[in-house]
Design a protein around this motif. Structure first.
Motif, PDB file in Angstrom:
ATOM      1  N   ILE A   1      -4.801  -9.123 -11.459  1.00  0.00           N
ATOM      2  CA  ILE A   1      -5.237  -7.771 -11.100  1.00  0.00           C
ATOM      3  C   ILE A   1      -5.712  -7.856  -9.656  1.00  0.00           C
ATOM      4  O   ILE A   1      -6.792  -8.376  -9.371  1.00  0.00           O
ATOM      5  CB  ILE A   1      -6.347  -7.276 -12.042  1.00  0.00           C
ATOM      6  CG1 ILE A   1      -5.834  -7.265 -13.494  1.00  0.00           C
ATOM      7  CG2 ILE A   1      -6.837  -5.889 -11.625  1.00  0.00           C
ATOM      8  CD1 ILE A   1      -6.889  -6.907 -14.528  1.00  0.00           C
ATOM      9  N   ILE A   2      -4.868  -7.399  -8.740  1.00  0.00           N
ATOM     10  CA  ILE A   2      -5.074  -7.613  -7.304  1.00  0.00           C
ATOM     11  C   ILE A   2      -5.522  -6.304  -6.669  1.00  0.00           C
ATOM     12  O   ILE A   2      -4.751  -5.343  -6.575  1.00  0.00           O
ATOM     13  CB  ILE A   2      -3.785  -8.120  -6.641  1.00  0.00           C
ATOM     14  CG1 ILE A   2      -3.278  -9.383  -7.367  1.00  0.00           C
ATOM     15  CG2 ILE A   2      -4.014  -8.399  -5.157  1.00  0.00           C
ATOM     16  CD1 ILE A   2      -1.874  -9.782  -6.980  1.00  0.00           C
ATOM     17  N   ALA A   3      -6.764  -6.258  -6.250  1.00  0.00           N
ATOM     18  CA  ALA A   3      -7.337  -5.046  -5.659  1.00  0.00           C
ATOM     19  C   ALA A   3      -6.954  -4.929  -4.185  1.00  0.00           C
ATOM     20  O   ALA A   3      -6.778  -5.934  -3.481  1.00  0.00           O
ATOM     21  CB  ALA A   3      -8.849  -5.052  -5.796  1.00  0.00           C
ATOM     22  N   ALA A   4      -6.851  -3.686  -3.703  1.00  0.00           N
ATOM     23  CA  ALA A   4      -6.488  -3.436  -2.306  1.00  0.00           C
ATOM     24  C   ALA A   4      -7.585  -3.868  -1.347  1.00  0.00           C
ATOM     25  O   ALA A   4      -7.306  -4.264  -0.212  1.00  0.00           O
ATOM     26  CB  ALA A   4      -6.175  -1.952  -2.103  1.00  0.00           C
ATOM     27  N   ASN A   5      -8.850  -3.819  -1.776  1.00  0.00           N
ATOM     28  CA  ASN A   5      -9.968  -4.157  -0.893  1.00  0.00           C
ATOM     29  C   ASN A   5     -11.215  -4.398  -1.734  1.00  0.00           C
ATOM     30  O   ASN A   5     -11.189  -4.263  -2.976  1.00  0.00           O
ATOM     31  CB  ASN A   5     -10.210  -3.041   0.146  1.00  0.00           C
ATOM     32  CG  ASN A   5     -10.335  -1.671  -0.508  1.00  0.00           C
ATOM     33  OD1 ASN A   5     -11.132  -1.499  -1.432  1.00  0.00           O
ATOM     34  ND2 ASN A   5      -9.563  -0.699  -0.020  1.00  0.00           N
TER      35      ASN A   5
END
Length: 357
Positions: A269-273
């Motif tokens: 789960i890769i968040a934008a920031n």
């Protein structure tokens, strides 16, 4: 909380329903009967789990007032008639995928549901597990944002010995190939997370095995929300993988690659920031683990039957997945881009094997 009595019909995948779905919940279910035409398998499963009532007669189970739930795990070609009969007998029904083999047959089942006392729950167990449920929670909370694009890969391996089972690989009994029997799970997961498709272009072929049905497919979707998704399927991969990679405005999700339990954690789960990551942490900070596959689907079915939650999978869910299959077959035959929904005017509505003119 009442314990529901279950009759398993078909002890192949039915054994997995017992092990993963019913035995973990002795306060919710009791497997009271099993049914199979193979008497050796009937005895083996009955002895293994201490199930006294064993029969080769599906009709006998329909007349048994002690049975609350008929769990249908038979070959796909007889699902429709068994589901309709079980609903008519007043039973709750669980049915393995595919629910049936055409949109016309699905709609017949939907009509039967309207006057039935019992509920029907199709099986889509891959929806369940820590990974997919966390992703859905983040999406439903509005954190992920706009869905841009995705890729769904069903790369499995099936050799000739798999098709030595007489009903497999044939239109009349398996109802379809990789799209119907294998990739249907991953495609339902896509819809569960990202909503329905609007347009479909696809090609299918039989390249791996000497069978009637397709074992390779390549599909392009335009989703109702505007996103593009590619679907790739084969039964000729030397490394078996089930994978979803979905790119949203604020988050990219990638499933684990377990071919038979892609819903379980961990997912990437890769968040934008950092701000998005903080929102994700807040949303899943008190997360309670979700058991994979049949374990959670059956538990939630009992919740529904007890009045404590929604039906976890519906006939509408099954229809949506089979509508995609219908559209892919129609597109492959005609070379055309197919708009959804598909109605009665489709040449494939009543029979996937009907040629598109």
């Amino acid at each position: 909380m009442s314990i529901k009595t279950v009759a398993i019909v078909g002890c192949g995948i039915g054994r997995s329903h017992i092990v993963e779905g019913y035995l973990p919940h002795p306060d919710k279910f009791r497997v009271a009967a099993i049914c199979d035409l193979n008497e050796e398998r009937l005895k083996a499963v009955g002895d293994e789990f201490g199930i006294e009532k064993r029969t080769t007669s599906f009709t006998e189970l329909l007349g048994d007032d002690e049975i609350d739930i008929i769990d249908i795990c038979t070959p796909p070609g007889i699902h429709r008639e068994q589901v309709v009969a079980a609903l008519a007998a007043g039973k709750h029904v669980v049915c393995e995928k595919p629910l049936t083999g055409s949109l016309a047959a699905v709609d017949e089942i939907v009509e039967a549901e309207k006057s039935a006392k019992g509920a029907l729950m199709p099986i889509f167990q891959y929806r369940y597990g820590d990974g997919i449920q966390k992703a859905k929670s983040i999406i439903d909370a509005g954190i992920a944002g706009k869905f841009y694009m995705g890729a769904v890969e069903t790369f499995w391996l099936r050799k000739p010995e798999y098709y030595a089972v007489p009903w497999r690989g044939k239109w009349a009994t398996e109802l379809g190939g990789v799209l119907v029997t294998h990739a249907l799970h991953l495609h339902d997961m896509l819809f569960h997370l990202a909503g329905p498709a609007a347009r479909v272009f696809g090609r299918v072929a039989t390249r791996v095995n000497n069978i009637e049905v397709e074992d390779c497919a390549s599909v392009s979707l335009q989703m109702q929300n505007g996103a593009f998704v590619s679907l790739s399927c084969t039964l000729g991969s030397q490394q078996q993988i089930s994978r979803l990679r979905l790119h949203f405005e604020n988050v990219t999700f990638e499933s684990n690659h377990d071919p038979y339990a892609p819903g379980k954690g961990p997912w990437q789960i890769i968040a934008a920031n950092d701000e998005v990551q903080a929102r994700i942490d807040a949303a899943v900070g008190d997360w309670r683990p979700v058991a994979p596959r049949f374990n959670t689907q059956m538990a939630r079915f009992h919740d529904y039957l007890s009045g404590h939650g929604p039906l976890p999978v519906t006939s509408a869910d099954a229809r949506r997945a089979l509508e995609l299959v219908t559209a892919i077959y129609q597109s492959s035959d005609s070379g055309a881009d197919i708009a959804l929904p598909i109605g009665r005017d489709s040449p494939k509505y009543a029979d996937w094997r009907a040629k598109t003119r």
